[in-house]
Each structure stands twice: as structure tokens, then as C-alpha cells.
Design an enzyme around this catalytic site. Sequence first.
Site, PDB file in Angstrom:
ATOM      1  N   ASP A  53     -35.459  -8.295 -28.412  1.00  0.00           N
ATOM      2  CA  ASP A  53     -34.756  -8.443 -29.691  1.00  0.00           C
ATOM      3  C   ASP A  53     -35.097  -7.269 -30.606  1.00  0.00           C
ATOM      4  O   ASP A  53     -36.261  -7.000 -30.898  1.00  0.00           O
ATOM      5  CB  ASP A  53     -35.161  -9.763 -30.355  1.00  0.00           C
ATOM      6  CG  ASP A  53     -34.167 -10.211 -31.407  1.00  0.00           C
ATOM      7  OD1 ASP A  53     -33.681  -9.355 -32.160  1.00  0.00           O
ATOM      8  OD2 ASP A  53     -33.877 -11.416 -31.468  1.00  0.00           O
ATOM      9  N   SER A  79     -28.522 -11.276 -34.326  1.00  0.00           N
ATOM     10  CA  SER A  79     -28.938 -11.744 -32.998  1.00  0.00           C
ATOM     11  C   SER A  79     -28.011 -12.814 -32.453  1.00  0.00           C
ATOM     12  O   SER A  79     -27.786 -12.897 -31.243  1.00  0.00           O
ATOM     13  CB  SER A  79     -30.368 -12.270 -33.058  1.00  0.00           C
ATOM     14  OG  SER A  79     -31.275 -11.235 -33.345  1.00  0.00           O
ATOM     15  N   THR A 102     -31.285 -16.067 -30.227  1.00  0.00           N
ATOM     16  CA  THR A 102     -31.025 -15.511 -28.894  1.00  0.00           C
ATOM     17  C   THR A 102     -31.094 -16.573 -27.796  1.00  0.00           C
ATOM     18  O   THR A 102     -30.149 -16.710 -27.013  1.00  0.00           O
ATOM     19  CB  THR A 102     -31.963 -14.339 -28.602  1.00  0.00           C
ATOM     20  OG1 THR A 102     -31.717 -13.304 -29.570  1.00  0.00           O
ATOM     21  CG2 THR A 102     -31.737 -13.776 -27.206  1.00  0.00           C
ATOM     22  N   GLU A 150     -36.725 -13.557 -23.380  1.00  0.00           N
ATOM     23  CA  GLU A 150     -36.600 -12.819 -24.632  1.00  0.00           C
ATOM     24  C   GLU A 150     -37.971 -12.407 -25.170  1.00  0.00           C
ATOM     25  O   GLU A 150     -38.842 -13.254 -25.379  1.00  0.00           O
ATOM     26  CB  GLU A 150     -35.898 -13.656 -25.706  1.00  0.00           C
ATOM     27  CG  GLU A 150     -35.709 -12.858 -27.001  1.00  0.00           C
ATOM     28  CD  GLU A 150     -35.378 -13.717 -28.210  1.00  0.00           C
ATOM     29  OE1 GLU A 150     -34.866 -13.149 -29.191  1.00  0.00           O
ATOM     30  OE2 GLU A 150     -35.634 -14.941 -28.172  1.00  0.00           O
ATOM     31  N   ASP A 157     -38.277  -7.315 -32.853  1.00  0.00           N
ATOM     32  CA  ASP A 157     -37.398  -7.393 -34.023  1.00  0.00           C
ATOM     33  C   ASP A 157     -38.187  -7.625 -35.310  1.00  0.00           C
ATOM     34  O   ASP A 157     -37.914  -7.009 -36.344  1.00  0.00           O
ATOM     35  CB  ASP A 157     -36.402  -8.533 -33.801  1.00  0.00           C
ATOM     36  CG  ASP A 157     -35.448  -8.736 -34.956  1.00  0.00           C
ATOM     37  OD1 ASP A 157     -34.662  -7.813 -35.240  1.00  0.00           O
ATOM     38  OD2 ASP A 157     -35.477  -9.809 -35.565  1.00  0.00           O
ATOM     39  N   HIS A 201     -38.149  -5.477 -38.832  1.00  0.00           N
ATOM     40  CA  HIS A 201     -37.846  -6.041 -40.157  1.00  0.00           C
ATOM     41  C   HIS A 201     -38.988  -5.804 -41.137  1.00  0.00           C
ATOM     42  O   HIS A 201     -38.758  -5.612 -42.334  1.00  0.00           O
ATOM     43  CB  HIS A 201     -37.563  -7.539 -40.045  1.00  0.00           C
ATOM     44  CG  HIS A 201     -36.213  -7.867 -39.502  1.00  0.00           C
ATOM     45  ND1 HIS A 201     -35.048  -7.410 -40.077  1.00  0.00           N
ATOM     46  CD2 HIS A 201     -35.840  -8.607 -38.419  1.00  0.00           C
ATOM     47  CE1 HIS A 201     -34.007  -7.869 -39.391  1.00  0.00           C
ATOM     48  NE2 HIS A 201     -34.460  -8.587 -38.369  1.00  0.00           N
ATOM     49  N   ASP A 214     -30.283  -7.051 -28.008  1.00  0.00           N
ATOM     50  CA  ASP A 214     -29.121  -7.557 -28.736  1.00  0.00           C
ATOM     51  C   ASP A 214     -28.653  -6.577 -29.801  1.00  0.00           C
ATOM     52  O   ASP A 214     -27.490  -6.528 -30.168  1.00  0.00           O
ATOM     53  CB  ASP A 214     -29.429  -8.915 -29.360  1.00  0.00           C
ATOM     54  CG  ASP A 214     -30.745  -8.936 -30.132  1.00  0.00           C
ATOM     55  OD1 ASP A 214     -31.463  -7.913 -30.143  1.00  0.00           O
ATOM     56  OD2 ASP A 214     -31.051  -9.985 -30.723  1.00  0.00           O
ATOM     57  N   HIS A 215     -29.589  -5.761 -30.305  1.00  0.00           N
ATOM     58  CA  HIS A 215     -29.298  -4.771 -31.347  1.00  0.00           C
ATOM     59  C   HIS A 215     -30.576  -3.970 -31.580  1.00  0.00           C
ATOM     60  O   HIS A 215     -31.642  -4.315 -31.059  1.00  0.00           O
ATOM     61  CB  HIS A 215     -28.873  -5.448 -32.664  1.00  0.00           C
ATOM     62  CG  HIS A 215     -29.859  -6.483 -33.132  1.00  0.00           C
ATOM     63  ND1 HIS A 215     -31.072  -6.155 -33.692  1.00  0.00           N
ATOM     64  CD2 HIS A 215     -29.814  -7.836 -33.086  1.00  0.00           C
ATOM     65  CE1 HIS A 215     -31.737  -7.260 -33.976  1.00  0.00           C
ATOM     66  NE2 HIS A 215     -31.000  -8.298 -33.608  1.00  0.00           N
TER      67      HIS A 215
END
Length: 588
Positions: free
Chosen positions: A281, A322, A375, A477, A482, A486, A524-525
Site C-alpha cells: 500500500d 486505496s 485493500t 498486503e 502507506d 502519510h 494500489d498507488h
Amino acid sequence: MKKIIGVAVLILWFLGVQHNLLAQETYKVHSHNDYEQELPFWYAYSNGAASIEADVFLKNGTLYVTHAENEIKEGKTLEKLYLDRLASLEKSGELRNLQLLIDVKSEAHSTLKKLVEVLGHYPSLGKVKFVISGNRPKSEEYQNYPDFIWFDHQNLEELDNIDLTKVGLVSVSFKDFSVWNGYGRMTAPDFETVQKAIAKAKASGRPFRFWATPDTKTAWARLAKMGVDFINTDEPALAVQYLEKLDGNTFRLKNEIAVYEPKYSYNPQSKPKNVIVMIGDGNGLAQITSAMIANRGRLTVAGLKNIGLVKTASFDDLITDSAAGATAMATGNKTNNRAIGVGPKGEILTNLVDITNQKGFNTAIISTDAIYGATPSAFFAHQVERDNTEGLVADLTKSPLDFFMAGGQNQESTISNVFKTISFDAFEDFSGPTAVYLGENKVPSMKNGRGKALPEAVKKSLDVLGAKSEPFFLMVEGAQIDNGGHSNSTSDIVQEMLDFDEAIAEAIRFADADQNTLVVITADHETSGFGIVGGSLHDGTVQGDFLTVDHTGIMVPLFAYGPHAEDFNGVYENTEIFQKILLALGLK
């Protein structure tokens, strides 16, 4: 059970600590030509500058703040722009320690005489160190001035021969030592010359500043790390912000992780029996590269040869979240941000777990998020809002999923209506829907003591799935790469990505032993617009920087291994991952 999980996580943390942030240092910023700022003094002071520069010119008994006599503007005096403002802060109790560098542009002696007189009207400014630069008397005259007057000495060769008692700062022009423009790196000869100049200045025991330095982030960081005490800049706010985060954005890996070398002994044209989809993620190319640098240039994922680039835009936005990103991969359909397992109009979408289960596959999910995170939910749920936890959990209890290992034990009372809870150590097989909880909400982060929980979960799951005769679909995952993006934390990104790579190693090791498993690794990104702006492969140091605290629209890499891995080469939409998996399995 909850207490056992907590103790286990704590033990894993004590056994698994192997990373360290570099010790935080304090870097000081000097606001060069501060009088040219839109808000002289206030802009630099309020943004944390430790030193502020004011050029002064004596004319008709007044100390004007100006670079030259022909630039004098009435009202712009040293008192109004600087001293009165300092006095107001002192009166309110808000004055902090500060260096005011007064760069004398008019004749030295007369200007200093007036300056001493003026400063005598501000006896309360004891927290301010007044340092005289520019036109100064000879060094042997420094002693003739009051205790509150200090001098900026500008000749390195004289430092061993003069009385340094009144020297408050040593400054020289950077251009006398290097032609570096602040981008890339200095040449080795320039670096050595600059290093020697800094060492000579600091041997005097006085703080040191270069003027005429390149004014870039790279220059600020490099000179600060080389030991320059005051970083010269015309952008004090940006420089303070950047340097305050410099050490926090720098991470060094103490102990390398083991790397598995793929054997490539499978038949690339055969139809795979099993599929493992691994989603990091927020995991872009820079995140992967940072972990590779920290691990001295080696990762398991970096040994994979079949590589694609995946476009990540959602149905309703260039920047996906996500929920939409995972839904695209799980169902082959673009959808709106925040939607899980449903199309743009809320229509129910069939996912890979549903499809493979209908074809006799065992299905499982592993995540370092809660099982109802965006996810993992995309592989079993159908909700227009990702934060509808009650709806996501209800969908989980209706899904054909065989087992999961994830956080989310705070929803156990509902989930246990269908999924039997079992401890990680006791999990050796499944005869019905089974839940293995790794955390109350999210699984603890690497920083907070997760240890080897993810790679061990992958290994145990593959042992259990591989022992059965049925094919399987497994989604894994690494959710908290992620989180590091952030929070703009280089250390969290690197540690979480290294942990994900160890999980990848378990999947590739299984695929090599099985010879009939397709492994697809992607994201996912990307999160944070992470960039690598410094570091060392030699000692595993990574210096990161960030564009944002949110997701970006950058394409993400995909790595494939096993039969039909070559099908995943190229550049394509995230929805194509779903299609390519079904084609490889012969289900389309």
C-alpha cells in the site's frame, strides 16, 4: 487472547529492533539580507531563524537599514525595523536567544560609535548577540568596544594570531573555496577544500558561517552536515522547515535483511495452479529504492525480471485512494474513490476471491491492516463507503473466504459468528472459515514492534495452503508503507518496505519449490511523492524528501514471477491486473 498478542508483539519488538534514526541535531539558519524580505525581522524571526542580518548605513546621525547610501528610504531605520521589534518581544516575555548580524556599509568607526549609542537605549536585550560584520575596525581594536558588541572575523589565516575574545562569529565567502552551484555534489577537490576551511574556522572555537553560498535544499543539507554553524539563506522559513526535518528524514539500517535469489526454474508457458497477489500500500518506485539502498543495494524483489508499470487513476479522480485502487485490481473495474467492490453507480462487482472460489480454489487474505481495511475489503466486500465498518464486516461474514490473518480483533464478536478464531501458533489447517488476528485494529507497525509477523504469516499460510490438493488464491498486503508516506517518515517507509520484501521472499521461495505458482507484486498507488535526495549504499543511509502527505498519480511498478509472468510486462491500467490473472489461470 488480546493480552497474549500484546506480549508477543512486545517480545518481537525487543528481539527485532535493528534499525536506527540518525541522532537529531540542531541546525541554525541565518537570514541573509533580511531587510529585503517583505516583512523584515518578523518573517525570519517567526519562522525560527537563529541569526538575522541587517545592513546599516550611517547618514546624518541616523542608522538606516540599507545596502547602499543611494538606496536609503526614510523611516527604515535600525531602531524601527529591528531594535524596537526586539524590545517589544522582550517586554512581552517572548524574546528568544538571537544573533543580530549588523553589516556595516558606511565608515566603520563613526558608524560603530553611533551604534553603541543607540544600543545603549535598549539595555534589556540581553538575549540578543550583536555581531558586527562588513566594515569593521582592525582586530586589535575589537577590545575597545563594550561587552555587548561582538565581531564577525572574516580571515581564516589570522585566527591563530589574533585575540579572539571579542570574536563572536567567523565568516568567509564560499566562492573563495568552491564553484559548486548547490545541485548534485561538490567535486572531491572542492569538498576537501571546503572541509578544511570549516575545520580551520571551528578550531577557533567560534561559530562559523559561509556567505555567498548556493541557496538550495541540497546546499543547506550538505553544509549543515559538514558542520557549518549558521546556514546562509534568503529563504529562512523554507530552510528552517527543511533542516528541522533533515535528520528525521534520514534513516540508517543497522543490520541488513536476508535476500532470497529467485531460481527461475519454472516453465514460463505452463498454466499456474496458484496465484499470490502482493500489494504494498502506497509503495512506489522510490519506496522500493529506499529500502534497497538501506539494505546495501539488495532486495528480493529487485531480483525479479518481469516488470510492468501500472496506471492508478480511479473512475472519478486522477488520484486514487486505496479503496478504488484495490477494487480495480480485485474486480477489473474502475470505481469512485472510497467505493469498495462496487462500480461508479453502486453496482455489485465480482472479485477474484469470488471467481477463484467458484472454481474450487482455497482463498485467503493476509494484511498488516485490519481485515476491514480498504485493500483487503476490496477482495470480499461491496460498499459505497470505505468507512462503513459495520457493512464491511457483514460482507466478510457472507464471503467465501477460507481464512485471513490480519488486524481487526475489535470486530471479533461479529466476525466470530462465521469465522472461527484461532491463534497464530495453533493455526496448522482449516476446515471452515478461520480468523487469525494479528492486532486489535491495525497490526502494530514495524516501529512499534511488529517484528517478523508479516513474513511469518506468509510462510505459515503458504505451508497450510500448499499442503492441500486444491489450488489457492492468496492476497497479501503490506499496508503500512502507506502510513510512512502519510506521516512523511523515511524510517517508517524503509522499515515497512523491508518487511514487505521479506514477505515477498517467502512467496518467491514457495513458488520456486512449487514450480506452479504465479506471484504478482504491485501497489494500489504511491503515497507522499517520496524522493531520495541523499544517502549511502555503503552504510545503508537514506535521506528522503516529500511532495505531499497524500497519494499521488505516479504510476507504480509491478513485478511478476512464475508461469505467465511475462504477461505482466508493459504499461497498463490497474484493471488489467485482474484480466491478466484470469487469462493466466485460463479462467477467461
